[in-house]
Design a protein around this motif. Structure first.
Motif, short mmCIF file in Angstrom:
data_model
loop_
_atom_site.label_atom_id
_atom_site.label_comp_id
_atom_site.label_asym_id
_atom_site.label_seq_id
_atom_site.Cartn_x
_atom_site.Cartn_y
_atom_site.Cartn_z
N UNK A 38 30.07 35.14 34.87
CA UNK A 38 30.59 35.84 33.68
C UNK A 38 31.89 35.19 33.22
N UNK A 39 32.78 34.90 34.17
CA UNK A 39 34.07 34.31 33.80
C UNK A 39 33.87 32.90 33.24
N UNK A 40 32.93 32.15 33.78
CA UNK A 40 32.69 30.80 33.28
C UNK A 40 32.05 30.83 31.89
N UNK A 41 31.07 31.71 31.70
CA UNK A 41 30.38 31.76 30.42
C UNK A 41 31.20 32.42 29.31
N UNK A 42 32.01 33.41 29.67
CA UNK A 42 32.86 34.11 28.69
C UNK A 42 34.29 34.10 29.22
N UNK A 43 35.00 32.99 29.08
CA UNK A 43 36.30 32.84 29.74
C UNK A 43 37.30 33.96 29.44
N UNK A 44 37.54 34.28 28.20
CA UNK A 44 38.55 35.28 27.87
C UNK A 44 38.07 36.69 28.23
N UNK A 45 36.91 37.07 27.72
CA UNK A 45 36.39 38.41 27.97
C UNK A 45 36.06 38.60 29.45
N UNK A 46 35.44 37.58 30.07
CA UNK A 46 35.10 37.69 31.48
C UNK A 46 36.31 37.83 32.37
N UNK A 47 37.37 37.08 32.05
CA UNK A 47 38.60 37.18 32.85
C UNK A 47 39.25 38.54 32.70
N UNK A 48 39.29 39.05 31.48
CA UNK A 48 39.87 40.37 31.25
C UNK A 48 39.04 41.44 31.97
N UNK A 49 37.71 41.35 31.88
CA UNK A 49 36.85 42.30 32.59
C UNK A 49 37.07 42.22 34.09
N UNK A 50 37.21 41.00 34.62
CA UNK A 50 37.42 40.85 36.06
C UNK A 50 38.67 41.58 36.50
N UNK A 51 39.79 41.33 35.82
CA UNK A 51 41.04 41.96 36.23
C UNK A 51 41.05 43.46 35.92
N UNK A 52 40.28 43.90 34.93
CA UNK A 52 40.26 45.32 34.57
C UNK A 52 39.35 46.14 35.48
N UNK A 53 38.13 45.64 35.74
CA UNK A 53 37.17 46.48 36.48
C UNK A 53 36.53 45.79 37.68
N UNK A 54 36.67 44.50 37.82
CA UNK A 54 35.91 43.79 38.84
C UNK A 54 36.54 43.68 40.20
N UNK A 55 37.86 43.76 40.28
CA UNK A 55 38.51 43.55 41.57
C UNK A 55 39.01 44.86 42.14
N UNK A 56 39.07 44.90 43.44
CA UNK A 56 39.59 46.06 44.17
C UNK A 56 41.08 45.85 44.37
N UNK A 57 41.87 46.80 43.94
CA UNK A 57 43.32 46.69 44.08
C UNK A 57 43.78 47.47 45.31
N UNK A 58 44.78 46.93 46.00
CA UNK A 58 45.41 47.66 47.09
C UNK A 58 44.68 47.65 48.41
#
Length: 127
Positions: A38-58
């Motif tokens: 997703x991040x490779x195919x959609x660099x801006x949107x994919x990166x924003x989605x990753x940091x917004x909903x894709x990673x576990x924080x804490x």
């Protein structure tokens, strides 16, 4: 004018590095490989989605994977392997299971060859 593409590229690289360095348990909603695509195919949107909903924080005690110090040690590599979660098999267990499956199918093929040989001999005796 050059700032937006540069920021997009930095966000893209940061997202890819973060995805790759995270353990599978720290990734939410999709497998790591899908997030990478997703991040490779959609660099801006994919990166924003990753940091917004894709990673576990804490999950690493308040410290990010990148800020953890590297520690030199003489411990065997096997001690660094992740322990399997419930329902998951370790690599060794998966290999042993595959070996058992291979043996099973080899025995089945051997039995089929023996049955075919017996059938041929029976037909030759009847003739």
């Amino acid at each position: 004018m050059v700032l937006l593409p540069l920021l997009t590229f930095v966000l893209f690289v940061a997202a890819l590095i973060d995805i790759i360095l995270r353990q599978e348990g720290q990734v939410k909603h999709l497998p790591k490989l899908v997030w990478i695509l997703i991040v490779i195919l959609l660099p801006l949107i994919g990166s924003i989605l990753w940091f917004a909903i894709g990673r576990e924080y804490g999950t690493s005690g308040g410290r990010s994977v990148l800020s953890m110090p590297r520690v030199a040690t003489t411990m065997p590599v096997q001690e660094f392997t992740a322990t399997p979660r419930d329902g998951e098999l370790s690599t060794e267990e998966q290999l042993a299971q595959i070996d058992r499956e291979i043996e099973y199918y080899e025995r089945q093929a051997h039995l089929e060859r023996l049955e075919a040989e017996v059938e041929r001999k029976r037909k030759s005796l009847e003739s």
